[in-house]
Enzyme design. Sequence first.
Site, PDB file in Angstrom:
ATOM      1  N   ASP A 157       0.830  -1.207   0.000  1.00 22.22           N
ATOM      2  CA  ASP A 157       0.000   0.000   0.000  1.00 22.22           C
ATOM      3  C   ASP A 157       0.863   1.255   0.000  1.00 22.22           C
ATOM      4  O   ASP A 157       2.071   1.198   0.212  1.00 22.22           O
ATOM      5  CB  ASP A 157      -0.970  -0.017   1.203  1.00 22.22           C
ATOM      6  CG  ASP A 157      -0.284  -0.410   2.513  1.00 22.22           C
ATOM      7  OD1 ASP A 157       0.968  -0.401   2.567  1.00 22.22           O
ATOM      8  OD2 ASP A 157      -0.984  -0.722   3.473  1.00 22.22           O
ATOM      9  N   ASN A 205      -7.410  -2.759  14.441  1.00 18.76           N
ATOM     10  CA  ASN A 205      -8.840  -2.907  14.101  1.00 18.76           C
ATOM     11  C   ASN A 205      -9.072  -4.035  13.093  1.00 18.76           C
ATOM     12  O   ASN A 205     -10.162  -4.170  12.545  1.00 18.76           O
ATOM     13  CB  ASN A 205      -9.419  -1.582  13.580  1.00 18.76           C
ATOM     14  CG  ASN A 205      -8.820  -1.139  12.247  1.00 18.76           C
ATOM     15  OD1 ASN A 205      -8.006  -1.838  11.640  1.00 18.76           O
ATOM     16  ND2 ASN A 205      -9.224   0.032  11.774  1.00 18.76           N
ATOM     17  N   HIS A 216      -7.399  -4.488  10.189  1.00 19.44           N
ATOM     18  CA  HIS A 216      -7.117  -4.195   8.771  1.00 19.44           C
ATOM     19  C   HIS A 216      -5.823  -4.874   8.323  1.00 19.44           C
ATOM     20  O   HIS A 216      -4.922  -5.133   9.126  1.00 19.44           O
ATOM     21  CB  HIS A 216      -7.118  -2.685   8.471  1.00 19.44           C
ATOM     22  CG  HIS A 216      -5.936  -1.896   8.915  1.00 19.44           C
ATOM     23  ND1 HIS A 216      -6.041  -0.763   9.689  1.00 19.44           N
ATOM     24  CD2 HIS A 216      -4.611  -2.037   8.670  1.00 19.44           C
ATOM     25  CE1 HIS A 216      -4.849  -0.252   9.896  1.00 19.44           C
ATOM     26  NE2 HIS A 216      -3.950  -1.014   9.291  1.00 19.44           N
ATOM     27  N   GLU A 222      -9.774  -1.552   5.307  1.00 22.61           N
ATOM     28  CA  GLU A 222     -10.324  -1.164   6.600  1.00 22.61           C
ATOM     29  C   GLU A 222     -11.645  -1.893   6.882  1.00 22.61           C
ATOM     30  O   GLU A 222     -12.360  -2.264   5.948  1.00 22.61           O
ATOM     31  CB  GLU A 222     -10.594   0.348   6.593  1.00 22.61           C
ATOM     32  CG  GLU A 222      -9.342   1.204   6.529  1.00 22.61           C
ATOM     33  CD  GLU A 222      -8.717   1.449   7.902  1.00 22.61           C
ATOM     34  OE1 GLU A 222      -8.623   0.495   8.702  1.00 22.61           O
ATOM     35  OE2 GLU A 222      -8.324   2.597   8.155  1.00 22.61           O
TER      36      GLU A 222
HETATM   37  C1  GLP Z   1      -0.586   0.481   8.555  1.00 24.52           C
HETATM   38  C2  GLP Z   1      -0.315  -0.333   7.299  1.00 24.52           C
HETATM   39  C3  GLP Z   1      -0.594  -1.801   7.524  1.00 24.52           C
HETATM   40  C4  GLP Z   1       0.082  -2.239   8.805  1.00 24.52           C
HETATM   41  C5  GLP Z   1      -0.524  -1.512   9.967  1.00 24.52           C
HETATM   42  C6  GLP Z   1       0.037  -1.935  11.325  1.00 24.52           C
HETATM   43  O1  GLP Z   1      -1.887   0.967   8.634  1.00 24.52           O
HETATM   44  N1  GLP Z   1      -1.042   0.116   6.162  1.00 24.52           N
HETATM   45  O2  GLP Z   1      -0.136  -2.523   6.407  1.00 24.52           O
HETATM   46  O3  GLP Z   1      -0.044  -3.616   8.965  1.00 24.52           O
HETATM   47  O4  GLP Z   1      -0.282  -0.144   9.780  1.00 24.52           O
HETATM   48  O5  GLP Z   1       1.012  -1.048  11.781  1.00 24.52           O
HETATM   49  P1  GLP Z   1       1.999  -1.366  12.957  1.00 24.52           P
HETATM   50  O6  GLP Z   1       2.837  -2.495  12.504  1.00 24.52           O
HETATM   51  O7  GLP Z   1       2.798  -0.105  13.135  1.00 24.52           O
HETATM   52  O8  GLP Z   1       1.163  -1.707  14.140  1.00 24.52           O
END
Ligand code: GLP
Length: 247
Positions: free
Chosen positions: A72, A141, A143, A148
């Site tokens: 992404d 959440n 995702h 989302e």
């Molecule tokens: C972002 C990314 C996701 C990732 C998520 C978790 O929103 N788009 O791909 O998995 O964050 O982030 P973290 O690893 O900092 O908890």
Amino acid sequence: MSNSAVSVSVFSSERTAARALAERLQRHLEANPGLVLGLPTGRTPIPLYERLVALQRSGRLDLSRTTTFNLDEFWGIGPDHPGSYRSFMARHLFDHVPIRREAIHFLDGRADEAAAECARYEGAIADAGGIDVQVLGLGANGHVGFNEPGQVLCARTHLARLKPQTRRANAALFGNDPGLVPAQALSMGMATILQARRIYLLAFGRRKSRAVSGLVKGPLTTRLPASFLQLHPHVEVLVDHSAAEGL
Ligand code: GLP
């Protein structure tokens, strides 16, 4: 663990989980040096990227023939913006390993038209022969990528609107100001992700435990997009004890 289709491995720390996943990737690369890798951003994969860099430096891993596709990217900012996922990946991995520049693929957050950019990305993945190994993180959440929770999901790569919680979770990349985090992002869709031949998901900390249990043993629901990973025959979830609390 459990009778879910998803296999779960619990580790004593983030570091040991990252090392275990690096070892799995090492084996995949030994079997197929031209591996096509799908990669995530976020805080979670940082110890994995550190480990991959260390293995490459000591000659125990060779990323020089791999192709990568990131999951992404924020919409409305360019690749050189310090908050972009492109910059994040350069800092944590791509500046330190010999992956060929032309083999590194990103969605372009400054493309003229989102739908055309998403179609281009789907085409590039297909041209590369599909993703062999997809590494994922997990939003608290539920995702994955920027798919989302909501009433509906988009199957394919698309422009997504980010939840306030997700913008807060990404604020560190934008001077800790959630208001500066773009409100939209381009993301592979759940069908794009599920087409990878093998999937590994990392999740650490109690904050992720509800999403982990929904992913492993909850019903398939658009309210927890990661639950759709149960449809895939080869998913391994690598977690620490706190993230495994609900299992
Ligand atoms: C972002 C990314 C996701 C990732 C998520 C978790 O929103 N788009 O791909 O998995 O964050 O982030 P973290 O690893 O900092 O908890």
